[in-house]
Design a protein around this motif. Sequence first.
Motif: not given
Length: 280
Positions: A38-42, A62-73, A166-169
Amino acid sequence: MNTHRIKFAAIASAFALAGGLGLAAAPAATAAPAPGAFAVSSIGKLPSTIKLTKSTKEHAFTVSLTGTPADAGYTDSNGDGAYVSYRATTADYSSWYKATRVSTVVKKANVIQPTIWGPTTAFATGTVAGFTLRVSPYTTPGKYNVSVPITQSQSVGYDPTTKVTRWVTKTVTIVAPAAVGKSQTSYSSNTWKTGQTAKITVRAPEFKKGAKAYLYYRAPGAKKFKVVAKKKFTKAKYSRVTVTLKSKKLRVGGRAYVKVSKNKYAKAYKFKSQKIKRMY
């Protein structure tokens, strides 16, 4: 004898063929995604420069997050072979989102930093909302790093959970406009006789350290104000800076006002002129 052997061989071949077809139809196991994919881009919607106001103001971002989809529950709901979730914290929950001082006029021990609010529950990939930078009128002007940690938790079957952070700043500059600096500044004077020294004491917030205070005076009948005293704010005490402006030129009937110059992260401002009156 030959007839019986031929029939037996045919039956054995049939069983072998059926077994082969059964093995080919068995589904292959799904390969779980790699941990940390996953990546935290901005950080979005947060201005690079923020002006202090006379009341507390909240700035949503907001924070932009991409990568492996999260599961529900709490199960592998999307069937990709792993249970995946995301939270805005570090792996050991020791650190959440924060604003860190980069540069201020005020010494570190006296800095009042902005605060950050954000989601405490798990969220999905995409544009993550719910973050807020909270800035009060007494937040110290200066430069800050607004930082958000995103931790991915991933587990496959009964294996231990793998966590990756991972951090985004984003760097934000907070400035004090004239109105805010003025609202936190005051001045007072002694009483004096003609020819004696007038003393005007100016008290300003510590973030005005390095600025100069000016005393402007206009004599009776004159058209322009002139600077008759000035002094730089240097040492801070109890989060305030103080100077005393002195002049022997002030006379009854004249007018005077105080002005404070700009400095790093804070604008200049001045007060309304006051008529010099006889006290008794």
